[in-house]
Design an enzyme around this catalytic site. Structure first.
Site, PDB file in Angstrom:
ATOM      1  CB  SER A  65      18.681  42.642  79.199  1.00  0.00           C
ATOM      2  OG  SER A  65      18.335  41.583  79.775  1.00  0.00           O
ATOM      3  CG  ASP A  86      14.950  38.583  73.539  1.00  0.00           C
ATOM      4  OD1 ASP A  86      15.503  37.530  74.228  1.00  0.00           O
ATOM      5  OD2 ASP A  86      14.674  39.385  74.283  1.00  0.00           O
ATOM      6  CG  HIS A 114      18.167  39.398  75.046  1.00  0.00           C
ATOM      7  ND1 HIS A 114      17.231  39.921  75.452  1.00  0.00           N
ATOM      8  CD2 HIS A 114      19.320  39.827  75.963  1.00  0.00           C
ATOM      9  CE1 HIS A 114      17.176  40.488  76.676  1.00  0.00           C
ATOM     10  NE2 HIS A 114      18.605  40.303  76.874  1.00  0.00           N
TER      11      HIS A 114
END
Length: 954
Positions: A497, A696, A758
């Site tokens: 991320s 994601d 994710h």
């Protein structure tokens, strides 16, 4: 030109010598007194002074050797004992007679016409034969012409001497002790050279013309050779003496400055800190080993008893009272011990985790946790949790893991992704099949300060990427000081991320530090690779990918009002990005609104799409913030007091653990350029893996693939192998199932994980570990075992494993189960043998008793009168009914012979022989299972059918 004769110099020496000698003695005594007044102890000769003394010795030796007549030119006036007025022919006839062959040499023939006059002969005695023979422009009418020609030859030995003096006093050879005398030595060498030049050029060169006797001639050139050699030798010897005296603190002592005293004190403290660090390592080893820990505890108990007895003695008590009675001595002792106490508080053993609440059965993994201070003035502390590798393959490796946010805790990675444990519920941990600590030390850090268990003053949150990177480098320096055994590991940095911004900037800061360390010839860190999962790297491509992915995933339908509204918002975003400096920002609020609006448009019945996994939904307006489901257990677990104590959470951390700190995120508004700007330069130095889960939305794979396509690095653009040829997208299968796609070129690898979110390691820990092992090139070929069935385009490639070989954790568990089965089987067989032995022994004993009784009673028919009733139950369980049928009372068949027919044949009809199994109900049977064996079987069956806690998606 002022002329000073040798006789004048002698007069001055004899006149001023008696006056100068006491002065010199006085100077010597004053220097000795200074050395004593500074209270600097005499020390051995430093090792770096030895080379300087050797250079001076060699220089002095060559200077003295050069004074020997063997190495000088011949003086024909001394050789022939001739006067200056001797005719030329007579002079050279005498010279010819002393030659070995009775004739003049070539040099003699060249010299003969050049010293025909008295002036020439005077110049000969001043400058020597070489100048008169070889000088092309010298004439007797211009005597200085001889001086200018001879000047290079005069200066040459002095230049060599200056080189020797410079080498002997250079800091590179003699250190600061020699460098201290550098100016004086150079001045001395230059003074010797200038003195010879002055005496040669300014002397009365015609003085010899007035001398009548040969023995009165002044052979200046030959005398000067001797004086030059002696002068250089004496200068070298004097300098060596001064250097020796000053370096051993016998003379010329210079008191240390305040800065030097401070530096010396810091070196002493650093040495003490190093020793304490080594002591901490030893203590850590003792704490880990149960036997050593018990011995250590017994030692300190005994030591406490001895010290207690000693402190109770009268003399000790009085001495301590006197020491504490002096305020000054108490203050000095406190100032001396304070640095040691401070350092000791940060020993390795203080970070060792001795137990972990809810840990699974078996020995606790080796781990350390706690805070490291990085900004003292702002109370900034970074929290870390370090797991030691369970096994070593071919190299030692350390993985630094960072989660994103900014401001989201790396405990997500520790307890929900790649760490060795996951939470089965709010209280119990289970092993994570696919944890990254199998072959690598894994270091989780709550970064930046204020995140997770890390803390800092509320007005000192990090605002810049460079600031964050510098703090991380500071943290790593402190960490490797505490744990020096990991400083030489191959270092990998991984995360996901927003760590797509953090990791490249940290890597850049590490490489810059390595460059400085290389110049200073100090230890560097072996940065070996970066791994970024679903990373936020390039806003330009990734903002654009929101709509593209939305169309592909079916979140947006083309031509609808929703699509038109989002397209209009993207147009506004694009205008902002196209403004000057628009692409130089990590976050653009107008572009961020696209994702917010897209999620709002998916709202239905109080639910919305999960931005981290579009296959799932969440309550509005969280839209994924409540995901993953393990978060419901992780948060209360990390807020437990016993867990915080086990992880050594400082009391200064007053707030409970939260997954993402809003204050950290709000304060973080970097003006630094996005990490895509530094990624190409990093790729020229370290390999990088970018991996993405295909489900994601927030940092989706479409944006990652687009930024790779547009990026230029290592001489080409995107995955271009050559003009017009792209790197192939190769299919990856794992354990027989399609796992994703591999694509790589020029130090960059891109991996797409199928059916993943994710947080890829949360969904597929085993597959993510296989990715890590491939990237780190873990070599298990020398270990053996069965590797994981991981294939790229059908080829296995490098042999990696996620737990199928003898050196793995899974293999150890399998081996334990195998041993337990073997034990059970051995116990079972032992039971069988014991049962057979008991049966045989019982049979033998029964036969023995029967035979002995038969011998005692003799033959009385089939049913004897003695003890026959004791055998009735073996034929019929109801002995009483049998006796009644045979004739009533206790005698039974007493007195009746079967062979004689003394009974009614009808009585035999009532007899019934029972089967052995009827008799043996509830007794042992050969080959049967005992109750204990049945219990063990039930337990093993329960283990086999129980929850193995190995679901790919918890």
């Amino acid at each position: 030109m002022v002329q000073i004769s040798l006789s004048t110099l002698k007069t001055l020496l004899f006149t001023l010598g008696p006056l100068a000698l006491p002065k010199l003695i006085g100077y010597y005594r004053s220097y000795r007194a200074k050395a004593r007044s500074h209270a600097v102890p005499v020390r051995p000769l430093p090792s770096d002074v030895y080379p300087a003394l050797n250079i001076l010795f060699v220089s002095c030796l060559f200077a003295l050797i050069s004074t020997l007549s063997t190495f000088g030119p011949e003086n024909i006036f001394l050789a022939t004992s001739s006067r200056l007025q001797t005719p030329n022919d007579v002079l050279f006839n005498r010279l010819a007679h002393i030659r070995p062959d009775g004739s003049l040499t070539d040099a003699d023939e060249l010299l003969k016409p050049r010293i025909a006059s008295i002036d020439a002969r005077c110049l000969y005695l001043i400058y020597g034969p070489s100048v008169l023979i070889h000088c092309p422009f010298c004439v007797s009418d211009e005597p200085l012409s001889y001086f200018w020609y001879a000047l290079p030859m005069i200066l040459f030995p002095h230049i060599l001497h200056l080189f020797a003096l410079g080498a002997a006093t250079s800091s590179g050879i003699a250190g600061k002790e020699g460098n201290r005398w550098r100016t004086s030595a150079v001045m001395l060498g230059v003074g010797l050279a200038l003195s010879e030049c002055y005496l040669t050029g300014a002397g009365d060169w015609k003085a010899n013309a007035r001398v009548v006797r040969a023995e009165d001639l002044n052979h200046f050139h030959w005398y000067m050779r001797v004086w030059r050699g002696l002068g250089i030798g004496i200068a070298d010897a004097a300098l060596a003496g001064f250097l020796w005296a000053s370096s051993t603190n016998r003379m010329f002592v210079v008191p240390p400055t305040a800065a030097e005293r401070m530096e010396a004190a810091l070196k002493i403290l650093e040495n003490a800190r190093g020793r304490l660090g080594a002591l901490g390592i030893v203590r850590n080893v003792v704490v880990r080993d149960e036997g050593l820990r018990r011995k250590g505890e017994a030692y300190w108990r005994k030591e406490g008893q001895v010290m207690s007895e000693a402190m109770d003695e009268r003399e000790v008590v009085e001495s301590v009272r006197n020491a504490l009675g002096s305020e000054r001595s108490w203050l000095a002792m406190w100032l001396l011990l304070w640095p040691i106490v401070t350092v000791a508080a940060k020993s390795t053993a203080d970070y060792f985790v001795t137990s972990l609440p809810g840990q699974p059965d078996g020995p606790l993994l080796t781990m350390h946790a706690g805070h490291i201070e990085i900004t003292h003035e702002h109370h900034g502390n970074l929290f870390f949790w370090h797991f030691q590798n369970r096994h070593i393959a071919n190299r030692q490796r350390t993985v630094l893991w960072l989660n994103g946010g900014p401001g989201c805790s790396s405990m997500d990675g520790a307890l929900m992704e790649i760490g060795p444990y996951r939470l089965r519920d709010k209280e119990h941990l289970v092993y994570n099949d696919g944890a990254w600590d199998e072959f690598a030390n894994v270091l989780f850090v709550d970064n930046p300060v204020g995140t997770g268990f890390s803390y800092v003053d509320t007005d000192s949150y990090v605002t810049e990427l460079t600031e964050m990177a510098n703090q991380m480098v500071h943290f790593l320096e402190e960490f490797f000081t505490l744990f020096p055994e990991y400083a030489t590991n191959d270092l990998y940095i991984a995360g996901e991320s927003y760590a797509g911004q953090h990791i490249p900037y940290i890597a850049k800061a590490i490489l810059e530090r390595n460059a400085k360390q290389e110049k200073a010839r100090k230890q560097q860190w072996n940065l070996s690779g970066l791994l970024i999962g679903n990373g936020w790297i390039s806003p330009v491509e990734q903002y654009d990918a929101y709509l593209q992915f939305g169309y592909q995933a079916g979140l947006i339908q083309g031509g609808t009002d929703t699509a038109q509204k989002l397209e209009a918002m993207y147009s506004e975003c694009l205008k902002t990005l196209n403004e000057p400096g628009g692409t130089d920002k990590v976050d653009q609020p107008k572009c961020e609104k696209i994702l917010t609006e897209m999620l709002e448009m998916t709202q239905k019945d109080g639910r919305c799409k999960n931005m981290y996994d579009v296959r799932l939904d969440d309550s509005w307006p969280s839209c994924g913030l409540n995901w993953p489901p393990d978060l419901e257990s992780v948060t209360p677990y990390l807020r437990r007091q016993d867990v915080k104590q086990a992880l050594h959470i400082n009391k200064d951390k007053q707030t409970g653990w939260t997954e993402c700190a809003g204050a950290v995120s709000s304060a973080f508004h970097p003006s630094s350029k996005p990490s895509i700007s530094i990624l190409p330069d990093l790729l020229s130095k370290v390999p990088i893996v970018l991996f993405s889960g295909d489900q994601d939305l927030i940092c989706n794979h479409v944006g990652t693939e687009e930024l790779i396509h547009n990026m230029e690095w290592n001489g080409a653009k995107g995955f271009e192998l050559s003009p017009g040829t792209m790197a192939p997208r190769r299919d990856w299968t794992f354990e027989g199932e399609p796992a994703g796609i591999y694509q790589e070129a020029r130090n960059l690898t891109y991996i797409l994980f199928y059916n993943s979110s994710h947080m890829v390691p949360f969904d597929y820990p085993r597959r993510s570990r296989d990715m890590l092992d491939r990237f780190m090139k873990v070599d298990i070929a020398s270990i053996g075992g069965t590797p994981a069935d991981s294939r790229i385009d059908g080829e296995k490639g490098v042999v990696t494993s996620v737990g199928g070989h003898p050196n793995s954790t899974v293999a150890e568990e399998a081996e334990k189960e195998k041993i337990e089965k073997a034990k059970y089987k051995a116990y079972y067989r032992s039971g069988e043998v014991a049962l057979v032995v008991v049966v045989l022994a019982a049979s033998a004993w029964g036969w023995f008793v029967w035979s002995q009784r038969r011998k005692r009673t003799g033959y009385q028919g089939l049913f004897g009168s003695v003890g026959s009733s004791s055998y009735l139950p073996r034929i019929n369980g109801n002995g009483g009914r049998f006796r009644d049928a045979m004739g009533g009372g206790g005698g039974g068949l007493n007195g009746r012979d079967v062979e004689a027919g003394d009974f009614d044949e009808g009585e035999l009809d009532d007899l019934r022989v029972r089967e052995p199994r009827e008799e043996g109900e509830g007794r042992y049977s050969i080959g049967g299972e005992s109750e204990e064996e049945e219990d063990v079987g039930d337990v093993k069956k329960g283990i086999a059918n129980g929850d193995p806690a190995k679901n790919e998606k918890l």
